[in-house]
Design a protein around this motif. Structure first.
Motif, PDB file in Angstrom:
ATOM      1  N   LYS B  49       0.819  -1.215   0.000  1.00  6.48           N
ATOM      2  CA  LYS B  49       0.000   0.000   0.000  1.00  6.48           C
ATOM      3  C   LYS B  49       0.853   1.266   0.000  1.00  6.48           C
ATOM      4  CE  LYS B  49      -2.011  -1.168   3.934  1.00  6.48           C
ATOM      5  NZ  LYS B  49      -1.313  -2.431   4.235  1.00  6.48           N
ATOM      6  N   SER B  50       1.813   1.344   0.914  1.00  4.19           N
ATOM      7  CA  SER B  50       2.642   2.554   0.996  1.00  4.19           C
ATOM      8  C   SER B  50       3.487   2.719  -0.256  1.00  4.19           C
ATOM      9  CB  SER B  50       3.558   2.500   2.218  1.00  4.19           C
ATOM     10  OG  SER B  50       2.795   2.410   3.391  1.00  4.19           O
ATOM     11  N   THR B  51       4.024   1.616  -0.763  1.00  3.37           N
ATOM     12  CA  THR B  51       4.843   1.677  -1.968  1.00  3.37           C
ATOM     13  C   THR B  51       4.025   2.240  -3.131  1.00  3.37           C
ATOM     14  OG1 THR B  51       6.071  -0.242  -1.179  1.00  3.37           O
ATOM     15  CG2 THR B  51       6.306   0.292  -3.504  1.00  3.37           C
ATOM     16  N   CYS B 174      -3.025   9.876   2.209  1.00  2.00           N
ATOM     17  CA  CYS B 174      -3.095   9.742   3.668  1.00  2.00           C
ATOM     18  C   CYS B 174      -2.677   8.316   4.002  1.00  2.00           C
ATOM     19  CB  CYS B 174      -4.515   9.979   4.170  1.00  2.00           C
ATOM     20  SG  CYS B 174      -5.287  11.500   3.581  1.00  2.00           S
ATOM     21  N   ASP B 175      -1.453   8.130   4.496  1.00  2.00           N
ATOM     22  CA  ASP B 175      -0.955   6.781   4.752  1.00  2.00           C
ATOM     23  C   ASP B 175      -1.226   6.394   6.209  1.00  2.00           C
ATOM     24  OD1 ASP B 175       0.247   4.329   4.692  1.00  2.00           O
ATOM     25  OD2 ASP B 175       2.195   5.027   3.983  1.00  2.00           O
ATOM     26  N   GLU B 176      -2.309   5.667   6.439  1.00  2.00           N
ATOM     27  CA  GLU B 176      -2.738   5.254   7.776  1.00  2.00           C
ATOM     28  C   GLU B 176      -2.739   6.421   8.765  1.00  2.00           C
ATOM     29  OE1 GLU B 176      -2.231   1.489   8.957  1.00  2.00           O
ATOM     30  OE2 GLU B 176      -1.198   0.733   7.184  1.00  2.00           O
ATOM     31  N   PRO B 177      -3.469   7.494   8.455  1.00  2.00           N
ATOM     32  CA  PRO B 177      -3.365   8.701   9.291  1.00  2.00           C
ATOM     33  C   PRO B 177      -3.958   8.541  10.684  1.00  2.00           C
ATOM     34  CG  PRO B 177      -5.126   8.946   7.690  1.00  2.00           C
ATOM     35  CD  PRO B 177      -4.412   7.668   7.345  1.00  2.00           C
TER      36      PRO B 177
END
Ligand SMILES: Nc1ncnc2c1ncn2[C@@H]1O[C@H](COP(=O)(O)OP(=O)(O)OP(=O)(O)O)[C@@H](O)[C@H]1O
Ligand SMILES: Nc1ncnc2c1ncn2[C@@H]1O[C@H](COP(=O)(O)OP(=O)(O)OP(=O)(O)O)[C@@H](O)[C@H]1O
Ligand SMILES: [Mg+2]
Ligand SMILES: [Mg+2]
Lengths: 325, 324
Positions: B49-51, B174-177
């Motif tokens: 996901k982050s990649t 928004c990466d796991e905010p």
């Protein structure tokens, strides 16, 4: 009479420094009966881990247990010497810590670490310890256990590291396991697997104090739950009672916030304001500044525990009252 | 329907692993995000996901594939040509503590993008703009000279959001905010993100593994498994009636906050995620899937439109019967 595995009564832990004194655990009482999983819930910083550390005898200066009693199967823990306490830890009383990475030794293979725990508490040969370590790895559901035993902590996923921690905590079949947020760092699928594992451990005779801020996990796992706010337990009850008839405004706020996520709707419910710093607690009830039921008395006097029903203590002058609209 | 703001085509990213192996972090992902909507990206830890999120805003180069922002392919642009687009894309991180420089005050953290893009005439104007942004995200004005360690987790996340919206971007990843926040603070931040989206017509890529959060905040969702999207469509279509067995398992795993509705073990996805270094043949989910057939081990199912959403599965009719 039901047997009590853990009984904490009126426990207080304080930290003193030149900046003043604060009390992260303030008059906490709770019990875990044999074969039960008890949840300890509350928001970050409310004193959950500190309560757990007090039970484990791991409060370090400048922190100090300043009052209360802790018994494990009737044995007074606060009266034990450090030596007696360390004999108990890992054997009759175990803990799984919040962050497995900081509590595993990074330069020793994980299987070896479990063996050491066994050798410390049991009179067995290295050979036998190795066998028992392999068995417990299988038991906590680590796939390809023989291979994983030789891995270093950083070579394992977060879920497997947590299983190693549980294996190490469970290998001597303790009476009580304290699991401090064992699933907080994990994704939902691994979390569900770990909760399943906790149930199995309980079924094999270990009572569990399950610390979490995830009300979903607590609802799925626990028989009984205690809600903590700013160092105090504000409400405790059998799990269904707590979810069906929460009496403390804070518990209601938390449950409302979670429930609103599961409803379709524009705006989510929140609790107004934020958690107070423990060294700057308001006078009176610590929840008063955020509470819709707050009146003049709440800002002056600290509420004592009262009863909201059988086996349902609550610390509030307005327990069970509806908020004005 | 609004314009497509961002589109990825066959986006792939590999990392070298050891001397001769490769981590297949993201494989062949094609997605679209429309202006003003929230697309959620969900899946287990390590699924990429982050990649993927970082490649979308050119914080990370893809191994292959393309990213179009308002019709312009951005991975091949030179730095000068990309610079004006850079301002349009921002990111909010899971751990506000690690993403805020501990030596910078709240003021300088929020002012940084204003300076980078020369958005304020003078210091006076900059201070006013910082104060406006603090008010917009609900950080008390008197905290302007504080440092990150003097803020609570929720306040830090608000400062991170203020920094992200300072230069008026179009898209925020928004990466796991909210993953690190308590539920009451989590809800405050989610309300804030929604309000800002309306007021500023923001588009979000929202990365999360919490499906109750995703159902609340997103218009569409893409479910990822081991670097690939396995199901994607309108959030209610996908979550209300999943057709990929993996989506079904994800939904079932989320702990329901109701002690009267306890989940039993048989609906639990067992085993571990396969390694992204040795990706299984055929459908990458087949080693964990209760419905896998010989075909699943041989051929990778293509993405097909079924019941109003895209699903990459040979047996999409089976998901409904998962563990029931
Ligand atoms: N070694 C220490 N010295 C001084 N204060 C401490 C120390 N450790 C913790 N505290 C403080 O004690 C309070 C209770 O901390 P504790 O770790 O028990 O919280 P918690 O409920 O476990 O929170 P979390 O959910 O974040 O783990 C907090 O305000 C914390 O800042
Ligand atoms: N810089 C890197 N070098 C090597 N491998 C990497 C790198 N970044 C990511 N990976 C690997 O790529 C895969 C995908 O990682 P990614 O961080 O995108 O997953 P994620 O879905 O965001 O996970 P999480 O939920 O844990 O944040 C993982 O196997 C990860 O170990
Ligand atoms: Mg803690
Ligand atoms: Mg990530």
């Amino acid at each position: 009479m039901e047997q009590k595995t853990l009984e904490i009564s009126h426990l207080s832990v304080s930290f003193s420094s030149w900046r003043g004194t604060f009390t992260p655990v303030n008059d906490v009482s709770l019990e875990v009966r044999a074969g039960e999983i008890v949840g300890l819930v509350g928001e970050s910083g409310c004193g959950k881990s500190m309560t757990a550390r007090a039970v484990m005898g791991l409060i370090r200066a400048p922190g100090k247990v300043t009052g209360g009693r802790i018994t494990l199967c009737g044995k007074d823990l606060l009266g034990l010497s450090e030596k007696e306490m360390s004999r108990l830890r890992g054997a009759e009383l175990s803990m799984v810590f919040q962050d497995p990475m900081t509590s595993l030794n990074p330069v020793v293979p994980v299987g070896r670490q479990v063996e050491e725990t066994i050798l410390l508490h049991r009179q067995v040969s290295r050979e036998e310890a190795r066998k028992q370590a392999a068995e417990i790895f299988e038991e906590v559901g680590i796939p390809e256990a023989e291979k994983r035993i030789r891995c270093y902590p950083h070579e394992l996923s977060g879920g497997l590291r947590q299983r190693v921690m549980i294996a190490m905590a469970m290998v001597c079949r303790p009476r009580l396991l304290i699991a401090d947020e064992p699933t907080t760092a994990l994704d939902v699928i691994v979390e569900a697997q770990i909760l399943q594992l906790m149930r199995r451990m309980r079924d094999q005779g270990t009572s569990i104090l399950f610390i979490s801020h995830n009300l979903g996990a607590v609802a799925q796992l626990c028989d009984y739950a205690c809600v903590m706010y700013a160092g105090q337990i504000v409400e405790q009850a059998e799990i269904c009672t707590l979810f069906d008839h929460p009496a403390h405004p804070y518990t209601r706020g938390l449950l409302g916030a979670v429930a609103s996520l599961h409803r379709r709707g524009e705006t989510l419910d929140t609790i107004r304001g934020s958690v107070p710093a423990l060294n700057r607690l308001p006078a009176g009830c610590s929840f008063a500044p955020r509470c819709d039921l707050c009146d003049e008395r709440c800002m002056r006097e600290t509420p004592a525990m009262t009863s909201a029903g059988a086996g349902h203590p609550v610390r509030c002058f307005h327990a069970g009252e509806e908020a004005p609209v | 329907m609004s314009e497509i703001l961002l589109e990825t085509r066959n986006l792939t990213r590999e990392f070298p692993f050891g001397k001769k192996d490769t981590v297949h972090a993201v494989t062949d992902v094609s997605l679209q995000i429309r202006a003003g909507e929230t697309l959620a990206l969900v899946g287990e830890s390590g699924c990429g996901k982050s990649t993927l999120g970082r490649m979308m805003i050119r914080m990370l180069r893809p191994t292959s594939g393309e990213v179009f922002f308002r019709g312009t392919e951005i991975t091949s642009l030179n730095a000068g040509a990309f610079r004006p687009l850079r301002r349009q894309m921002q990111m909010i991180f899971q751990d506000p503590y690690a993403s805020l420089d501990p030596r910078m005050s709240v003021r300088s953290i929020i002012a940084e993008p204003l300076r980078t893009w020369k958005l304020c005439e003078n210091r006076q104007a900059e201070t006013e703009r910082v104060q406006e942004l603090m008010a917009a995200v609900g950080v008390p004005a008197e905290m302007i000279n504080r440092y990150p360690h003097q803020l609570s987790g929720g306040q830090r996340q608000r400062v991170g959001i203020a920094r992200a919206i300072a230069a008026d971007p179009a898209l925020i990843v928004c990466d796991e905010p909210v993953s690190a926040l308590d539920v009451s603070v989590q809800n405050q931040i989610l309300n804030l993100l929604r309000r800002l989206q309306k007021e500023r017509n923001l588009t979000y890529l929202f990365i999360s593994h919490d499906l109750s959060v995703v159902r609340h905040i997103s218009d569409r969702v893409a479910v990822m498994f081991l670097g690939k999207v396995c199901e994607t469509g309108e959030t209610e279509t996908v979550c209300g009636d999943p057709r990929h067995p993996y989506t079904r398992f994800l939904l079932d795993a989320a702990p329901v906050p109701d002690p009267h509705r306890r989940r039993s073990g048989e609906r639990l996805l067992q085993g571990e995620m396969p390694s992204p270094v040795n990706v299984p043949s055929g459908c990458r989910f087949h080693t964990r899937c209760p419905f896998a057939t010989e075909e699943c081990a041989k051929t990778d199912p293509p993405m097909r439109m079924i019941g109003g959403r895209g699903v990459a599965c040979h047996h999409p009719e089976k998901a409904g019967t998962c563990g029931r």
